[in-house]
Write a protein that holds these residues in place. Structure first.
Motif, PDB file in Angstrom:
ATOM      1  N   ALA A 187      -2.269   3.540   8.202  1.00 50.57           N
ATOM      2  CA  ALA A 187      -1.887   4.738   7.178  1.00 50.57           C
ATOM      3  C   ALA A 187      -3.094   4.486   5.966  1.00 50.57           C
ATOM      4  O   ALA A 187      -3.431   5.515   5.428  1.00 50.57           O
ATOM      5  CB  ALA A 187      -0.504   4.525   6.686  1.00 50.57           C
ATOM      6  N   ASP A 188      -3.359   3.107   5.778  1.00 54.11           N
ATOM      7  CA  ASP A 188      -4.588   2.848   4.905  1.00 54.11           C
ATOM      8  C   ASP A 188      -5.881   2.837   5.442  1.00 54.11           C
ATOM      9  O   ASP A 188      -6.892   2.474   4.630  1.00 54.11           O
ATOM     10  CB  ASP A 188      -4.169   1.368   4.350  1.00 54.11           C
ATOM     11  N   LYS A 189      -6.148   3.540   6.624  1.00 57.30           N
ATOM     12  CA  LYS A 189      -7.321   3.823   7.024  1.00 57.30           C
ATOM     13  C   LYS A 189      -8.078   2.452   7.670  1.00 57.30           C
ATOM     14  O   LYS A 189      -9.426   2.581   7.835  1.00 57.30           O
ATOM     15  CB  LYS A 189      -8.342   4.643   6.228  1.00 57.30           C
ATOM     16  N   ARG A 190      -7.410   1.605   7.574  1.00 56.01           N
ATOM     17  CA  ARG A 190      -7.968   0.412   8.225  1.00 56.01           C
ATOM     18  C   ARG A 190      -6.773  -0.683   9.118  1.00 56.01           C
ATOM     19  O   ARG A 190      -5.680  -0.520   8.769  1.00 56.01           O
ATOM     20  CB  ARG A 190      -8.488  -0.706   7.309  1.00 56.01           C
TER      21      ARG A 190
ATOM     22  N   ALA B 205      -0.011   4.274   0.792  1.00 52.81           N
ATOM     23  CA  ALA B 205       0.091   5.156   1.886  1.00 52.81           C
ATOM     24  C   ALA B 205       0.856   4.669   3.240  1.00 52.81           C
ATOM     25  O   ALA B 205       1.411   5.475   3.828  1.00 52.81           O
ATOM     26  CB  ALA B 205      -1.397   4.802   2.391  1.00 52.81           C
ATOM     27  N   GLU B 206       0.775   3.096   3.186  1.00 58.04           N
ATOM     28  CA  GLU B 206       1.866   2.538   4.243  1.00 58.04           C
ATOM     29  C   GLU B 206       3.411   3.076   4.064  1.00 58.04           C
ATOM     30  O   GLU B 206       4.138   3.430   4.953  1.00 58.04           O
ATOM     31  CB  GLU B 206       1.756   1.127   4.475  1.00 58.04           C
TER      32      GLU B 206
ATOM     33  N   ASP C 130       0.875  -1.250  -0.182  1.00 58.13           N
ATOM     34  CA  ASP C 130      -0.019   0.156  -0.049  1.00 58.13           C
ATOM     35  C   ASP C 130       0.802   1.331  -0.013  1.00 58.13           C
ATOM     36  O   ASP C 130       1.670   1.546   0.765  1.00 58.13           O
ATOM     37  CB  ASP C 130      -0.743   0.088   1.070  1.00 58.13           C
TER      38      ASP C 130
END
Length: 151
Positions: free
Chosen positions: A114-117, A48-49, A46
């Motif tokens: 970071a990936d909202k989960r 974002a991570e 990901d």
């Protein structure tokens, strides 16, 4: 005899001074490896991570983007060959203060979220690392909730 003893102490002191840079680099590398392991824990690449890993390293170590990227690349190579996390957590536990360990845990949560989960594997790994760093469970939860509120 006194001359030999003095020379021995001089060598020991010089060696300690030379090792300071190496110890600091090893601490940075250990931190980066742990961040990467959390990013990899859910088996999903990901961006974002990856960005969170890089941003955390830049901020925590006051690195520019190039220095942070080099550290992440070295940490990736190290993580690819590592067989256990304890070699990294032991070094951090022995040389960081509780506040610094809490900051590392905060960075781990930032990467995991970071990936909202929050994947169960990420959650498990952050908890395991925090335990190996001897960060109290109450601090672990407080830090997670604070980061979750920011995310």
């Amino acid at each position: 005899m006194l001359g030999k003893l003095t020379a021995l102490f001089d060598r020991a002191l010089r060696q300690d001074n030379e090792d300071v840079g190496e110890r600091e680099h090893a601490l940075r590398l250990a931190t980066a490896v742990l961040l990467l392991e959390v990013a990899r824990a859910d088996y999903v690449a990901d961006p974002a991570e990856d960005d969170a890993v890089l941003a955390s390293i830049q901020q925590f170590f006051a690195f520019d983007e190039d220095a942070a990227t080099l550290l992440v690349e070295e940490a990736r190579r190290e993580a690819d060959h590592a067989v256990e996390l304890q070699q990294f957590t032991r070094r951090l536990h022995e040389q960081l203060s509780l506040a610094e360990k809490q900051r590392v845990v905060e960075m781990l949560w930032q990467v995991a979220l970071a990936d909202k989960r929050l994947d169960k594997h990420e959650d498990h790994l952050v908890r395991r690392i925090a335990a190996l760093l001897y960060v109290p469970h109450s601090d672990l939860i407080r830090i997670r909730n604070r980061v979750r509120g920011d995310a």
